[in-house]
Motif scaffolding. Structure first.
Motif, PDB file in Angstrom:
ATOM      1  N   THR A 199       0.833  -1.208   0.000  1.00 52.75           N
ATOM      2  CA  THR A 199       0.000   0.000   0.000  1.00 52.75           C
ATOM      3  C   THR A 199       0.867   1.257   0.000  1.00 52.75           C
ATOM      4  O   THR A 199       1.841   1.346   0.760  1.00 52.75           O
ATOM      5  CB  THR A 199      -0.921   0.036   1.231  1.00 52.75           C
ATOM      6  N   MET A 200       0.492   2.199  -0.848  1.00 54.78           N
ATOM      7  CA  MET A 200       1.114   3.523  -0.871  1.00 54.78           C
ATOM      8  C   MET A 200       0.026   4.579  -0.728  1.00 54.78           C
ATOM      9  O   MET A 200      -0.970   4.549  -1.446  1.00 54.78           O
ATOM     10  CB  MET A 200       1.881   3.747  -2.174  1.00 54.78           C
ATOM     11  N   VAL A 201       0.237   5.500   0.192  1.00 56.51           N
ATOM     12  CA  VAL A 201      -0.650   6.648   0.340  1.00 56.51           C
ATOM     13  C   VAL A 201       0.155   7.887  -0.028  1.00 56.51           C
ATOM     14  O   VAL A 201       1.137   8.223   0.641  1.00 56.51           O
ATOM     15  CB  VAL A 201      -1.195   6.769   1.778  1.00 56.51           C
ATOM     16  N   ILE A 202      -0.220   8.539  -1.104  1.00 60.81           N
ATOM     17  CA  ILE A 202       0.466   9.739  -1.576  1.00 60.81           C
ATOM     18  C   ILE A 202      -0.172  10.941  -0.896  1.00 60.81           C
ATOM     19  O   ILE A 202      -1.402  11.085  -0.900  1.00 60.81           O
ATOM     20  CB  ILE A 202       0.346   9.857  -3.100  1.00 60.81           C
ATOM     21  N   ALA A 203       0.665  11.802  -0.313  1.00 54.66           N
ATOM     22  CA  ALA A 203       0.140  12.951   0.436  1.00 54.66           C
ATOM     23  C   ALA A 203       0.744  14.237  -0.101  1.00 54.66           C
ATOM     24  O   ALA A 203       1.967  14.374  -0.183  1.00 54.66           O
ATOM     25  CB  ALA A 203       0.453  12.794   1.923  1.00 54.66           C
ATOM     26  N   SER A 204      -0.147  15.190  -0.470  1.00 47.55           N
ATOM     27  CA  SER A 204       0.349  16.414  -1.103  1.00 47.55           C
ATOM     28  C   SER A 204      -0.533  17.615  -0.786  1.00 47.55           C
ATOM     29  O   SER A 204      -1.766  17.494  -0.726  1.00 47.55           O
ATOM     30  CB  SER A 204       0.399  16.236  -2.625  1.00 47.55           C
ATOM     31  N   PRO A 205       0.076  18.769  -0.626  1.00 46.54           N
ATOM     32  CA  PRO A 205      -0.703  20.002  -0.670  1.00 46.54           C
ATOM     33  C   PRO A 205      -0.998  20.349  -2.127  1.00 46.54           C
ATOM     34  O   PRO A 205      -0.477  19.703  -3.044  1.00 46.54           O
ATOM     35  CB  PRO A 205       0.253  21.023  -0.046  1.00 46.54           C
ATOM     36  N   GLY A 246      -2.464  21.959  -8.812  1.00 46.96           N
ATOM     37  CA  GLY A 246      -2.058  20.566  -8.847  1.00 46.96           C
ATOM     38  C   GLY A 246      -1.216  20.159  -7.651  1.00 46.96           C
ATOM     39  O   GLY A 246      -1.059  20.915  -6.689  1.00 46.96           O
ATOM     40  N   PRO A 247      -0.669  18.942  -7.694  1.00 39.91           N
ATOM     41  CA  PRO A 247       0.165  18.455  -6.596  1.00 39.91           C
ATOM     42  C   PRO A 247       1.505  19.176  -6.549  1.00 39.91           C
ATOM     43  O   PRO A 247       1.958  19.774  -7.537  1.00 39.91           O
ATOM     44  CB  PRO A 247       0.346  16.967  -6.916  1.00 39.91           C
ATOM     45  N   HIS A 248       2.160  19.089  -5.402  1.00 38.77           N
ATOM     46  CA  HIS A 248       3.492  19.656  -5.248  1.00 38.77           C
ATOM     47  C   HIS A 248       4.453  18.946  -6.217  1.00 38.77           C
ATOM     48  O   HIS A 248       4.354  17.734  -6.425  1.00 38.77           O
ATOM     49  CB  HIS A 248       3.956  19.460  -3.803  1.00 38.77           C
ATOM     50  N   PRO A 249       5.410  19.681  -6.817  1.00 37.61           N
ATOM     51  CA  PRO A 249       6.342  19.040  -7.766  1.00 37.61           C
ATOM     52  C   PRO A 249       7.082  17.835  -7.201  1.00 37.61           C
ATOM     53  O   PRO A 249       7.340  16.873  -7.929  1.00 37.61           O
ATOM     54  CB  PRO A 249       7.311  20.184  -8.114  1.00 37.61           C
ATOM     55  N   ASN A 250       7.435  17.861  -5.913  1.00 40.08           N
ATOM     56  CA  ASN A 250       8.083  16.688  -5.312  1.00 40.08           C
ATOM     57  C   ASN A 250       7.187  15.459  -5.400  1.00 40.08           C
ATOM     58  O   ASN A 250       7.649  14.341  -5.640  1.00 40.08           O
ATOM     59  CB  ASN A 250       8.414  16.946  -3.838  1.00 40.08           C
ATOM     60  N   VAL A 251       5.902  15.676  -5.172  1.00 38.73           N
ATOM     61  CA  VAL A 251       4.937  14.575  -5.225  1.00 38.73           C
ATOM     62  C   VAL A 251       4.747  14.103  -6.664  1.00 38.73           C
ATOM     63  O   VAL A 251       4.601  12.908  -6.925  1.00 38.73           O
ATOM     64  CB  VAL A 251       3.608  14.996  -4.584  1.00 38.73           C
ATOM     65  N   VAL A 252       4.757  15.043  -7.597  1.00 34.59           N
ATOM     66  CA  VAL A 252       4.661  14.679  -9.014  1.00 34.59           C
ATOM     67  C   VAL A 252       5.803  13.731  -9.387  1.00 34.59           C
ATOM     68  O   VAL A 252       5.592  12.695 -10.029  1.00 34.59           O
ATOM     69  CB  VAL A 252       4.689  15.932  -9.907  1.00 34.59           C
ATOM     70  N   TYR A 253       7.018  14.068  -8.963  1.00 38.02           N
ATOM     71  CA  TYR A 253       8.183  13.244  -9.278  1.00 38.02           C
ATOM     72  C   TYR A 253       8.060  11.862  -8.655  1.00 38.02           C
ATOM     73  O   TYR A 253       8.289  10.836  -9.315  1.00 38.02           O
ATOM     74  CB  TYR A 253       9.439  13.956  -8.777  1.00 38.02           C
ATOM     75  N   MET A 289      -1.738   9.957 -13.184  1.00 34.93           N
ATOM     76  CA  MET A 289      -0.347   9.592 -13.437  1.00 34.93           C
ATOM     77  C   MET A 289      -0.053   8.138 -13.087  1.00 34.93           C
ATOM     78  O   MET A 289       1.086   7.686 -13.221  1.00 34.93           O
ATOM     79  CB  MET A 289       0.589  10.490 -12.621  1.00 34.93           C
ATOM     80  N   LEU A 290      -1.046   7.392 -12.651  1.00 32.92           N
ATOM     81  CA  LEU A 290      -0.813   6.043 -12.135  1.00 32.92           C
ATOM     82  C   LEU A 290      -1.341   4.957 -13.075  1.00 32.92           C
ATOM     83  O   LEU A 290      -1.758   3.888 -12.645  1.00 32.92           O
ATOM     84  CB  LEU A 290      -1.458   5.904 -10.749  1.00 32.92           C
ATOM     85  N   THR A 291      -1.264   5.212 -14.358  1.00 34.57           N
ATOM     86  CA  THR A 291      -1.893   4.327 -15.339  1.00 34.57           C
ATOM     87  C   THR A 291      -1.208   2.965 -15.464  1.00 34.57           C
ATOM     88  O   THR A 291      -1.820   2.003 -15.924  1.00 34.57           O
ATOM     89  CB  THR A 291      -1.914   5.008 -16.717  1.00 34.57           C
ATOM     90  N   ASN A 292       0.066   2.869 -15.097  1.00 37.08           N
ATOM     91  CA  ASN A 292       0.775   1.591 -15.209  1.00 37.08           C
ATOM     92  C   ASN A 292       0.464   0.630 -14.069  1.00 37.08           C
ATOM     93  O   ASN A 292       0.774  -0.564 -14.163  1.00 37.08           O
ATOM     94  CB  ASN A 292       2.292   1.820 -15.225  1.00 37.08           C
ATOM     95  N   LEU A 293      -0.109   1.129 -12.998  1.00 28.87           N
ATOM     96  CA  LEU A 293      -0.301   0.325 -11.799  1.00 28.87           C
ATOM     97  C   LEU A 293      -1.691  -0.296 -11.780  1.00 28.87           C
ATOM     98  O   LEU A 293      -2.685   0.358 -12.117  1.00 28.87           O
ATOM     99  CB  LEU A 293      -0.089   1.182 -10.550  1.00 28.87           C
ATOM    100  N   LYS A 294      -1.744  -1.545 -11.364  1.00 29.55           N
ATOM    101  CA  LYS A 294      -3.011  -2.271 -11.301  1.00 29.55           C
ATOM    102  C   LYS A 294      -3.586  -2.288  -9.895  1.00 29.55           C
ATOM    103  O   LYS A 294      -4.402  -3.136  -9.553  1.00 29.55           O
ATOM    104  CB  LYS A 294      -2.799  -3.697 -11.811  1.00 29.55           C
TER     105      LYS A 294
END
Length: 391
Positions: free
Chosen positions: A298-304, A309-316, A350-355
């Motif tokens: 499990t991954m939980v992505i957290a961004s302001p 949009g999301p923070h550039p660090n989170v985009v990367y 941005m997560l199109t490769n992940l199932k």
């Protein structure tokens, strides 16, 4: 680095790069690296297996001169220039040597290094080449991590020259692994950053090796393995579908709202028996994010929200996770905004490769309030439920 004998008439003749800290202008390598090259001398013919990065050509040629060799063959397992970049200089010193590789690698070498067609001897999968009393067998290992990669097996001495397969960016004066814990971490990070997108291909290539007797695995980077099961078992674990009871939370927080949400989620999960890795992207090496992705379900992505949009660090970090194709089962997004935006849509897009299954996100306005914390608790409960189903 001085040459070292592995077995009778088999030598390590490559170079250690103690000072290199960035690979491919992308991957941080705090422990440096090595460019491993090997000489196999038979009674009739002599072969050099891979060369070194062009910056270390002088060390390779010095070792060959000390051994007073006449090269008949240069075996090329992989066309990337940290392996092949010294070939033009080697051919200047040994003009009669033939380049031995597969057809795909040959075409890349012709493009990258302008080596003429007549210099090549092309070999097929499982084809052999005799040096007299020593026999080299070529084993195709495509997409580890390029389409043309192969390994070379020295049959009489049971040495697998595996190229990038099983490698690690770990500079050491020891030819073999001496610190298993340190090399394990370096090899796992190497796998995470370079090999993980090709996990299915690696499964197939491991299968090709299962019936081969191997006493030494000699990769192109890092120390060699005289206990092959150490790295073979590690790879079997990393490429399997098995995961740990763990959640990683890559995050950035600008004014504290997102950080407060991350802290609350982490506490809630820890209270429920789940291991948590919050990864503050403002200070965390992106390679450590890749490393954490190897085992986590499990991954939980957290961004302001920055502008809309999301923070550039989170985009990367999101781009990296999508590109590396880890074995994630579940993903969620938490974060905050001030006046609006499309942060959530952009991250999930941005997560199109992940199932992985997308769990209910928690996106709030401003600083989190009591009702927001309750939503985070619901997300934590859902993660616990999903992890229980994986057992």
């Amino acid at each position: 680095m001085a040459y070292k004998m592995l077995k009778h008439d088999v030598y390590s003749v490559g170079a250690v790069d103690w000072d290199r800290r960035l690979f491919d202008e992308l991957i941080k390598i705090p422990d440096g690296t090595s460019y491993n090259s090997f000489l196999v001398r038979g009674v009739d013919k002599t072969a050099l297996i891979d060369t070194v990065d062009p910056s270390k050509t002088h060390e390779l040629t010095a070792n060959l001169q000390k051994l007073d060799v006449t090269l008949d063959y240069v075996i090329v397992n992989h066309a990337e220039q940290d392996h092949s970049g010294s070939i033009p200089k080697i051919l200047e010193s040994y003009p009669d040597a033939q380049i031995v590789t597969n057809s795909k690698c040959k075409e890349l070498l012709k493009e990258f290094l302008l080596i003429p067609e007549e210099k090549f001897l092309t070999v097929n999968d499982r084809e052999t080449l005799s040096l007299g009393d020593k026999t080299l067998e070529f084993i195709y290992t495509p997409w580890v991590h390029w389409p043309e990669t192969m390994a070379t097996y020295l049959k009489e001495d049971k040495i697998l020259f595996s190229c990038d397969f099983f490698g690690s960016h770990f500079a050491t004066s020891d030819i073999f692994v001496t610190d298993e814990a340190a090399v394990y971490t370096a090899a796992k990070k190497y796998y995470a950053e370079i090999m993980m997108p090709f996990r299915i291909n690696i499964q197939k290539n491991l299968e090709k090796l299962k019936d081969i007797q191997i006493e030494i695995i000699a990769p192109s980077h890092g120390p060699l393995y005289n206990n092959p099961e150490f790295i073979l078992d590690a790879y079997k674990e990393w490429i399997s579908d098995d995961t740990k009871n763990e959640v990683i939370i890559p995050y950035t927080s600008m004014h504290g709202s997102t950080k407060k949400m991350v802290e609350h989620l982490a506490d809630a999960l820890i209270d429920k028996g789940i291991s948590v890795k919050p990864l503050n992207l403002a200070v965390t090496d992106i390679g450590d994010v890749a490393l954490a992705l190897v085992d986590a379900p499990t991954m939980v992505i957290a961004s302001p929200t920055v502008l809309i949009g999301p923070h550039p660090n989170v985009v990367y970090a999101t781009y990296l996770a999508n590109a590396l194709r880890p074995k994630l089962k579940f993903i969620s997004v938490i974060g905050s905004y001030g006046w609006g935006g499309r942060m959530l849509d952009q991250i999930t897009g941005m997560l199109t490769n992940l199932k992985a299954e997308i769990l209910e996100p928690v996106i709030i306005k401003g600083f989190p309030k009591e009702e927001d914390f309750k939503k985070i608790d619901v997300l934590a409960d859902e993660i616990v439920k999903k992890h229980t189903m994986l057992k």
